[in-house]
Scaffold this active site. Structure first.
Site, PDB file in Angstrom:
ATOM      1  N   GLU A   1     -13.750  18.739 -49.762  1.00  0.00           N
ATOM      2  CA  GLU A   1     -12.597  18.706 -48.839  1.00  0.00           C
ATOM      3  C   GLU A   1     -11.402  17.911 -49.377  1.00  0.00           C
TER       4      GLU A   1
ATOM      5  N   TYR B   1     -11.360  14.837 -50.857  1.00  0.00           N
ATOM      6  CA  TYR B   1     -11.418  13.366 -50.854  1.00  0.00           C
ATOM      7  C   TYR B   1     -11.594  12.836 -52.288  1.00  0.00           C
TER       8      TYR B   1
ATOM      9  N   ARG C   1     -22.359  16.792 -51.164  1.00  0.00           N
ATOM     10  CA  ARG C   1     -21.521  17.875 -50.619  1.00  0.00           C
ATOM     11  C   ARG C   1     -20.516  18.265 -51.689  1.00  0.00           C
TER      12      ARG C   1
ATOM     13  N   HIS D   1      -8.486  19.627 -47.707  1.00  0.00           N
ATOM     14  CA  HIS D   1      -7.719  19.576 -46.462  1.00  0.00           C
ATOM     15  C   HIS D   1      -6.276  20.040 -46.666  1.00  0.00           C
TER      16      HIS D   1
ATOM     17  N   GLN E   1     -10.304  22.739 -30.201  1.00  0.00           N
ATOM     18  CA  GLN E   1      -9.422  22.069 -29.248  1.00  0.00           C
ATOM     19  C   GLN E   1      -9.870  20.678 -28.832  1.00  0.00           C
TER      20      GLN E   1
ATOM     21  N   CYS F   1     -16.130  18.599 -26.813  1.00  0.00           N
ATOM     22  CA  CYS F   1     -16.159  20.053 -26.968  1.00  0.00           C
ATOM     23  C   CYS F   1     -15.531  20.690 -25.738  1.00  0.00           C
TER      24      CYS F   1
HETATM   25  P1  FAD Z   1      -8.279  31.706 -14.425  1.00  0.00           P
HETATM   26  O1  FAD Z   1      -8.823  31.943 -15.744  1.00  0.00           O
HETATM   27  O2  FAD Z   1      -6.933  32.211 -14.113  1.00  0.00           O
HETATM   28  O3  FAD Z   1      -9.313  32.282 -13.358  1.00  0.00           O
HETATM   29  C1  FAD Z   1      -9.069  32.361 -11.975  1.00  0.00           C
HETATM   30  C2  FAD Z   1      -9.917  33.457 -11.351  1.00  0.00           C
HETATM   31  O4  FAD Z   1      -9.823  33.374  -9.945  1.00  0.00           O
HETATM   32  C3  FAD Z   1      -9.481  34.841 -11.735  1.00  0.00           C
HETATM   33  O5  FAD Z   1     -10.576  35.559 -12.286  1.00  0.00           O
HETATM   34  C4  FAD Z   1      -9.012  35.449 -10.442  1.00  0.00           C
HETATM   35  O6  FAD Z   1      -9.258  36.857 -10.341  1.00  0.00           O
HETATM   36  C5  FAD Z   1      -9.829  34.689  -9.414  1.00  0.00           C
HETATM   37  N1  FAD Z   1      -9.239  34.645  -8.060  1.00  0.00           N
HETATM   38  C6  FAD Z   1      -7.981  34.290  -7.713  1.00  0.00           C
HETATM   39  N2  FAD Z   1      -7.837  34.324  -6.367  1.00  0.00           N
HETATM   40  C7  FAD Z   1      -9.038  34.694  -5.861  1.00  0.00           C
HETATM   41  C8  FAD Z   1      -9.535  34.876  -4.531  1.00  0.00           C
HETATM   42  N3  FAD Z   1      -8.783  34.670  -3.460  1.00  0.00           N
HETATM   43  N4  FAD Z   1     -10.797  35.286  -4.375  1.00  0.00           N
HETATM   44  C9  FAD Z   1     -11.618  35.488  -5.451  1.00  0.00           C
HETATM   45  N5  FAD Z   1     -11.186  35.307  -6.717  1.00  0.00           N
HETATM   46  C10 FAD Z   1      -9.931  34.900  -6.922  1.00  0.00           C
HETATM   47  N6  FAD Z   1      -6.900  28.354 -23.162  1.00  0.00           N
HETATM   48  C11 FAD Z   1      -7.380  27.573 -24.103  1.00  0.00           C
HETATM   49  O7  FAD Z   1      -7.767  26.453 -23.812  1.00  0.00           O
HETATM   50  N7  FAD Z   1      -7.483  27.992 -25.392  1.00  0.00           N
HETATM   51  C12 FAD Z   1      -7.078  29.210 -25.764  1.00  0.00           C
HETATM   52  O8  FAD Z   1      -7.164  29.547 -26.933  1.00  0.00           O
HETATM   53  C13 FAD Z   1      -6.562  30.066 -24.780  1.00  0.00           C
HETATM   54  N8  FAD Z   1      -6.139  31.290 -25.116  1.00  0.00           N
HETATM   55  C14 FAD Z   1      -5.640  32.099 -24.141  1.00  0.00           C
HETATM   56  C15 FAD Z   1      -5.199  33.363 -24.503  1.00  0.00           C
HETATM   57  C16 FAD Z   1      -4.685  34.212 -23.550  1.00  0.00           C
HETATM   58  C17 FAD Z   1      -4.207  35.551 -23.957  1.00  0.00           C
HETATM   59  C18 FAD Z   1      -4.619  33.786 -22.191  1.00  0.00           C
HETATM   60  C19 FAD Z   1      -4.069  34.693 -21.136  1.00  0.00           C
HETATM   61  C20 FAD Z   1      -5.039  32.525 -21.835  1.00  0.00           C
HETATM   62  C21 FAD Z   1      -5.539  31.675 -22.808  1.00  0.00           C
HETATM   63  N9  FAD Z   1      -5.955  30.392 -22.506  1.00  0.00           N
HETATM   64  C22 FAD Z   1      -6.484  29.590 -23.470  1.00  0.00           C
HETATM   65  C23 FAD Z   1      -5.783  29.820 -21.174  1.00  0.00           C
HETATM   66  C24 FAD Z   1      -7.094  29.770 -20.397  1.00  0.00           C
HETATM   67  O9  FAD Z   1      -7.668  31.030 -20.377  1.00  0.00           O
HETATM   68  C25 FAD Z   1      -6.809  29.241 -19.003  1.00  0.00           C
HETATM   69  O10 FAD Z   1      -6.350  27.918 -19.102  1.00  0.00           O
HETATM   70  C26 FAD Z   1      -8.053  29.265 -18.151  1.00  0.00           C
HETATM   71  O11 FAD Z   1      -8.533  30.576 -18.022  1.00  0.00           O
HETATM   72  C27 FAD Z   1      -7.792  28.714 -16.763  1.00  0.00           C
HETATM   73  O12 FAD Z   1      -8.992  28.755 -16.055  1.00  0.00           O
HETATM   74  P2  FAD Z   1      -9.065  28.887 -14.488  1.00  0.00           P
HETATM   75  O13 FAD Z   1     -10.489  29.106 -14.173  1.00  0.00           O
HETATM   76  O14 FAD Z   1      -8.386  27.730 -13.872  1.00  0.00           O
HETATM   77  O15 FAD Z   1      -8.207  30.151 -14.089  1.00  0.00           O
HETATM   78  P1  NAP Z   2       3.317  27.514 -22.373  1.00  0.00           P
HETATM   79  O1  NAP Z   2       2.797  26.911 -23.600  1.00  0.00           O
HETATM   80  O2  NAP Z   2       3.804  26.640 -21.315  1.00  0.00           O
HETATM   81  O3  NAP Z   2       4.429  28.546 -22.820  1.00  0.00           O
HETATM   82  C1  NAP Z   2       5.291  29.184 -21.975  1.00  0.00           C
HETATM   83  C2  NAP Z   2       6.459  29.733 -22.768  1.00  0.00           C
HETATM   84  O4  NAP Z   2       7.363  30.350 -21.888  1.00  0.00           O
HETATM   85  C3  NAP Z   2       7.231  28.690 -23.528  1.00  0.00           C
HETATM   86  O5  NAP Z   2       7.622  29.267 -24.768  1.00  0.00           O
HETATM   87  C4  NAP Z   2       8.454  28.429 -22.672  1.00  0.00           C
HETATM   88  O6  NAP Z   2       9.370  28.035 -23.649  1.00  0.00           O
HETATM   89  C5  NAP Z   2       8.652  29.764 -21.991  1.00  0.00           C
HETATM   90  N1  NAP Z   2       9.133  29.679 -20.613  1.00  0.00           N
HETATM   91  C6  NAP Z   2       8.659  28.913 -19.607  1.00  0.00           C
HETATM   92  N2  NAP Z   2       9.339  29.158 -18.461  1.00  0.00           N
HETATM   93  C7  NAP Z   2      10.256  30.086 -18.741  1.00  0.00           C
HETATM   94  C8  NAP Z   2      11.271  30.738 -17.977  1.00  0.00           C
HETATM   95  N3  NAP Z   2      11.445  30.454 -16.692  1.00  0.00           N
HETATM   96  N4  NAP Z   2      12.055  31.649 -18.584  1.00  0.00           N
HETATM   97  C9  NAP Z   2      11.884  31.938 -19.888  1.00  0.00           C
HETATM   98  N5  NAP Z   2      10.955  31.342 -20.664  1.00  0.00           N
HETATM   99  C10 NAP Z   2      10.154  30.428 -20.094  1.00  0.00           C
HETATM  100  O7  NAP Z   2       2.195  28.384 -21.709  1.00  0.00           O
HETATM  101  P2  NAP Z   2       1.457  29.728 -22.063  1.00  0.00           P
HETATM  102  O8  NAP Z   2       1.853  30.321 -23.351  1.00  0.00           O
HETATM  103  O9  NAP Z   2       1.603  30.513 -20.827  1.00  0.00           O
HETATM  104  O10 NAP Z   2      -0.027  29.267 -22.227  1.00  0.00           O
HETATM  105  C11 NAP Z   2      -0.732  28.703 -21.128  1.00  0.00           C
HETATM  106  C12 NAP Z   2      -1.758  27.731 -21.636  1.00  0.00           C
HETATM  107  O11 NAP Z   2      -2.807  28.448 -22.273  1.00  0.00           O
HETATM  108  C13 NAP Z   2      -1.160  26.811 -22.657  1.00  0.00           C
HETATM  109  O12 NAP Z   2      -0.866  25.556 -22.075  1.00  0.00           O
HETATM  110  C14 NAP Z   2      -2.215  26.685 -23.700  1.00  0.00           C
HETATM  111  O13 NAP Z   2      -2.817  25.430 -23.637  1.00  0.00           O
HETATM  112  C15 NAP Z   2      -3.244  27.727 -23.375  1.00  0.00           C
HETATM  113  N6  NAP Z   2      -3.369  28.569 -24.550  1.00  0.00           N
HETATM  114  C16 NAP Z   2      -3.811  28.008 -25.690  1.00  0.00           C
HETATM  115  C17 NAP Z   2      -3.930  28.764 -26.821  1.00  0.00           C
HETATM  116  C18 NAP Z   2      -4.448  28.161 -28.090  1.00  0.00           C
HETATM  117  O14 NAP Z   2      -4.441  28.807 -29.104  1.00  0.00           O
HETATM  118  N7  NAP Z   2      -4.930  26.943 -28.096  1.00  0.00           N
HETATM  119  C19 NAP Z   2      -3.587  30.083 -26.794  1.00  0.00           C
HETATM  120  C20 NAP Z   2      -3.129  30.633 -25.623  1.00  0.00           C
HETATM  121  C21 NAP Z   2      -3.011  29.859 -24.508  1.00  0.00           C
HETATM  122  P3  NAP Z   2      10.929  27.815 -23.418  1.00  0.00           P
HETATM  123  O15 NAP Z   2      11.005  27.093 -22.120  1.00  0.00           O
HETATM  124  O16 NAP Z   2      11.402  27.045 -24.593  1.00  0.00           O
HETATM  125  O17 NAP Z   2      11.504  29.191 -23.404  1.00  0.00           O
HETATM  126 FE1  SF4 Z   3     -14.211  24.490 -29.682  1.00  0.00          FE
HETATM  127 FE2  SF4 Z   3     -16.314  23.048 -28.887  1.00  0.00          FE
HETATM  128 FE3  SF4 Z   3     -16.555  24.575 -31.007  1.00  0.00          FE
HETATM  129 FE4  SF4 Z   3     -15.010  22.371 -31.092  1.00  0.00          FE
HETATM  130  S1  SF4 Z   3     -17.209  22.448 -30.823  1.00  0.00           S
HETATM  131  S2  SF4 Z   3     -14.542  24.364 -31.894  1.00  0.00           S
HETATM  132  S3  SF4 Z   3     -14.183  22.353 -29.038  1.00  0.00           S
HETATM  133  S4  SF4 Z   3     -16.155  25.284 -28.937  1.00  0.00           S
END
Ligand code: FAD
Ligand code: NAP
Ligand code: SF4
Length: 672
Positions: free
Chosen positions: A167, A169, A217, A255, A342, A356
């Protein structure tokens, strides 16, 4: 017969036997540095040993203070500290596991001004400028220091040491012309440069005796310029073997390499072939490493003869009982590491304790305890995203009577969207894991059921995990037919044209751009071509010219902020996303004002010395502009006197990620 006969087969090392082929690779958890954290470190390793890990490796301990990773970082230089480690080694031995201490001299990667290295060449990834080059005597003394630390590790009850030679080092820095321009006996020729690791192994072996594991390693693929040639790597392997190593472990990439080696988009077992290439050259057992995260993948590596052991680090953070579950035919119950980094590596790089994302107990074994309840309650959980799934699974695991309501026909929430992204296929494993936990816990699952407050009266407690919905910004023309949100693209699969503007460049904007550009399920060969990785026998360090992956669309990615796009992405994974989009010729626009949307496309003004008005003549505009909480159940439930807990995105949408959602859910479940 077990489906994993090779994985579960003991390995006789002569003086000792490993009970199976699973090595828990070294990770710095943040519990190594201070004696007061050793009881927690002991609990952490004990749980993995109890779960069946044969051989654990600690985080790195420096042999002297010049080799610290961080100021006052972990070092093994005193008898007093060694004696304090008994609590760790005893805890592992109590569960029939074995544990070795990693000895790591950071060299120029040290985050402090006292660092010493082979030569005075600055590291491109660490501050504090140039390291001081060691004098010839200092190199001699450093060899002695490795041996002295190994003796202390033995005194502490460790079963051996791992000498960190990969890595990038110090040992790597001594080995290559890239970082070693010495003219004394430690430099000048490849043979001289090899002298340091060989003498370290010799002195360590001499000091600890024959009945002690000495693992080395070795960097099999440096992934940087001016690296070792394959012939030199093989020669080094033979020389350290002759010097007394018991096992050779695999290291991939310095790294400072600009090629990802462990993030989720690296295909599973992407580097086991290089361990397989070394194996016939030596007689000691070799360990394959990197992106091995299921018993099937591990078994395949061993069965195909690529390695004698497999190293998994993060997969044992996410599930300490990985081996036991595999052995008992319960592999479908494994909480598979999705390689998101993460809560583990990203934490380490921010000097926070490693944990984790999908197992928040990791690193918190003594404080986050989910013991059986003495007063079982009827609990409703609403929403089966990561938050609701974790809450329901843990509550049921504790003995509560749990019903889970989900409006959609499937569980997973937004993780179902995440797993559609090319390079994030692993996220489906978390949905599978929690689904299985629901079955095992006897959770009554009501799919396709959007509940109202009236449906929930009668439960003792209600957990609202209703998540988030896409935020729709107020841009003139937002109702135009070319506009869709990320959920419509990923979940509803609405058609998207050949040219696209992705509005919003957070994690989701980056992910959607990747979805629009590339196909999922990239093979190891395709991935290697795209990143320019090749056989190190063909090119030093295994570096080749990158071949672009064909892009399906022309994508513009936009944000209002004037900072570089992707700055807020994960510390250890963000650069990979940025590079992937750059390589696909995505136009990244910052400082954007969204003026209007009409038949001509997206009208924007781009900030600059002279603001520029542009029309992006795109077919489709995809909104990734953040999210809003879904909280419509909270007030009606409270007004009916129901005890309500709000978690995940329903609680706070800003900066929501699954790490926070799952941690909050698990912590809540521990208290009900
Ligand atoms: P949600 O995942 O939004 O789940 C809420 C659930 O509640 C839904 O299934 C919905 O249908 C259900 N629901 C709502 N109202 C009702 C009701 N009245 N009755 C029954 N069911 C209901 N996060 C990361 O940490 N790392 C990532 O790499 C990452 N990548 C992402 C990539 C994408 C494309 C997206 C869209 C999100 C990503 N996220 C990532 C974000 C992550 O998925 C969210 O932070 C997480 O899913 C939030 O979890 P939650 O359970 O609070 O809500
Ligand atoms: P986000 O990181 O808050 O990004 C939202 C984007 O929309 C920003 O670019 C913001 O930038 C823009 N935005 C916000 N309000 C706006 C408005 N009113 N009009 C126009 N632009 C606006 O959130 P997200 O992409 O929705 O992701 C949600 C969460 O999922 C994130 O916090 C992240 O932790 C998680 N996630 C993580 C990964 C990962 O790889 N680790 C991947 C996907 C999601 P500007 O305000 O500068 O335009
Ligand atoms: Fe993600 Fe947990 Fe694996 Fe680390 S150990 S990469 S936090 S799933």
């Amino acid at each position: 017969m077990s489906p994993y006969p090779h994985l579960l087969e003991p390995l006789d090392l002569g003086h000792t036997t490993l009970r199976n082929r699973v090595v828990m690779g070294s990770m710095h958890t943040g519990m190594e540095d201070r004696a007061r954290h050793l009881p927690e470190l002991a609990a952490y390793f004990a749980e993995r040993a109890k779960g069946g890990v044969a051989l654990s490796v600690t985080g790195g301990y420096a042999p002297n203070w010049h080799g610290w990773l961080l100021p006052f970082g972990s070092q093994m230089t005193s008898r007093r500290f060694a004696d304090k480690h008994r609590i760790v080694t005893d805890a592992v031995h109590e569960h029939d596991g074995k544990i070795v201490m990693q000895l790591l001299h950071a060299g120029r990667y040290g985050y402090h001004p006292f660092k010493r290295a082979a030569s005075s060449k600055p590291s491109p990834i660490t501050p504090f400028g140039r390291p001081k080059a060691m004098t010839t005597r200092e190199v001699d003394r450093t060899v002695d220091d490795f041996a002295a630390s190994a003796v202390l590790a033995r005194r502490a009850g460790y079963d051996g040491v791992e000498i960190m030679g990969s890595e990038g080092y110090l040992i790597n820095q001594m080995l290559t012309a890239r970082t070693n321009d010495r003219t004394d006996r430690w430099g000048g020729s490849a043979g001289n440069r090899m002298r340091f690791p060989v003498e370290v192994v010799e002195r360590v072996r001499e000091a600890v005796g024959a009945d002690f594991i000495v693992m080395y390693r070795m960097s099999l693929l440096d992934l940087v310029d001016d690296a070792q040639s394959w012939d030199e790597t093989v020669e080094l392997a033979r020389r350290v073997e002759a010097a007394g190593v018991s096992i050779i472990n695999t290291g991939i990439g310095w790294h400072e390499a600009r090629i990802p080696t462990i993030v989720t988009s690296v295909p599973r077992a992407a580097f086991s072939w290089v361990t397989g290439k070394l194996r016939p050259e030596v007689t000691v057992p070799v360990v394959a490493s990197n992106r091995i995260n299921t018993p099937e993948v591990a078994e395949e590596i061993l069965a195909s003869g690529q390695a004698d052991l497999v190293s998994m680090a993060r997969p044992l953070l996410s599930d300490p009982y990985f081996v036991q579950k595999a052995a008992e035919g319960r592999a479908d119950e494994i909480n598979t590491c999705i390689a998101c980094n993460q809560a583990c590596l990203d934490h380490t790089f921010k000097n926070q304790r490693a944990s984790c994302m999908i197992n928040p107990r990791a690193g918190h074994e003594t404080t986050l305890v989910l013991s059986p309840t003495r007063a079982a309650k009827r609990v409703a959980v609403v929403g089966a995203g990561p938050a609701g799934l974790a809450a329901a699974a843990e509550l049921a695991g504790r003995g509560h009577d749990v019903e889970l309501f989900e409006a959609l026909p499937e569980v997973g929430g937004q993780f179902r969207l995440a797993m559609q992204i090319p390079g994030k296929e692993e996220f489906s494993e978390t949905v599978r894991y929690f689904s299985r936990r629901l079955e095992l816990g006897g959770v009554a699952l009501h799919l396709g059921t959007r509940v109202t407050a009236d449906d929930l009266v009668g439960f003792d407690e209600v957990v609202v995990a209703t998540g988030v919905v896409p935020r729709i910004p107020s841009i003139p023309g937002i109702d135009h037919s070319s506009v869709v949100d990320y959920q419509q693209v990923l979940r509803d699969r609405v058609p998207v044209g050949r040219t696209v503007a992705v509005v919003g460049a957070g994690g989701i904007g980056f992910d959607v751009a990747e979805f629009l550009l590339h196909e999922p399920h990239e093979s190891v060969e395709e991935w290697m071509r795209r990143w320019g990785v090749t056989d190190p026998a063909l090119e030093r360090g295994g570096l080749a010219t990158k071949a672009k992956a064909p892009a399906k669309r022309r994508v513009h990615l936009l944000q209002r902020k004037t900072t570089e796009l992707g700055k807020g992405l994960g510390k250890t994974s963000g650069w990979v996303h940025r590079q992937t989009l750059k390589d696909a010729d995505v136009e990244m626009l910052k400082g954007v004002t969204y003026d209007r949307i009409d038949d001509a496309g997206l009208h924007v003004t781009v900030a600059g010395d002279v603001p520029e008005q542009r029309v992006l003549a795109v077919d489709t505009i995809v909104l990734c502009t953040g999210q809003d909480s879904v909280r419509d159940l909270v007030e009606p439930l409270e007004s009916r006197g129901v005890t309500v807990h709000v978690i995940g995105g329903a609680d706070v949408a800003a900066e929501l990620d699954a790490k926070r959602a799952i941690k909050q859910a698990t912590e809540l479940a521990a208290t009900i």
